[in-house]
Design a protein around this motif. Structure first.
Motif, mmCIF file in Angstrom:
data_model
loop_
_atom_site.group_PDB
_atom_site.id
_atom_site.type_symbol
_atom_site.label_atom_id
_atom_site.label_comp_id
_atom_site.label_asym_id
_atom_site.label_seq_id
_atom_site.Cartn_x
_atom_site.Cartn_y
_atom_site.Cartn_z
ATOM 1 N N ILE A 42 36.881 80.919 85.921
ATOM 2 C CA ILE A 42 35.889 80.083 85.236
ATOM 3 C C ILE A 42 35.343 79.026 86.195
ATOM 4 N N ASN A 101 31.480 78.652 87.258
ATOM 5 C CA ASN A 101 30.755 77.404 87.049
ATOM 6 C C ASN A 101 30.070 76.914 88.321
ATOM 7 N N TYR A 136 42.488 82.338 84.323
ATOM 8 C CA TYR A 136 41.269 81.875 83.650
ATOM 9 C C TYR A 136 40.625 80.750 84.458
ATOM 10 N N LYS A 162 36.731 79.413 78.141
ATOM 11 C CA LYS A 162 35.652 78.557 78.639
ATOM 12 C C LYS A 162 35.433 77.353 77.725
ATOM 13 N N TYR A 209 37.873 85.330 76.877
ATOM 14 C CA TYR A 209 37.234 84.629 77.994
ATOM 15 C C TYR A 209 36.343 83.504 77.462
#
Length: 98
Positions: A92, A96, A88, A52, A48
């Motif tokens: 993500i 964010n 992902y 990122k 992970y």
């Protein structure tokens, strides 16, 4: 029609429903510590983190230094970001926004 997963079955549905029922970080820690080995949890956390950093346009050497991931792992995750199911990316991006 929804996404066609290679891992979709009732057992996986049950697992994912259980994960989605987790209400806070402490409960999440307890569940995953019972479910997975420490090594498995660390590997998932590393992947992970690599995803990122790749999305932040970091270089392989920067990612390798920051996460300890091998270039093979970084490359595999990069391929997933390009050709995978966008899992992902959606998570993500959501994180964010917080």
């Amino acid at each position: 029609m929804g996404y066609e997963s290679k891992i979709k079955n009732q057992a996986t549905d049950d697992l994912f429903d259980a994960v989605m029922s987790i209400t806070d970080r402490e409960e999440c820690y307890k569940f995953f510590e019972d479910l997975c080995t420490v090594k498995e949890i660390k590997a998932m956390a590393q992947r992970y983190g690599v995803a990122k950093l790749l999305l932040d346009k970091k270089t392989y050497s920067e990612i390798e230094e920051a996460t300890g991931a091998s270039t093979a792992t970084i490359s595999r995750i990069n391929r997933t970001l390009q050709y995978g199911a966008d899992g992902y990316m959606s998570v993500i991006n959501r994180m964010n926004e917080k």
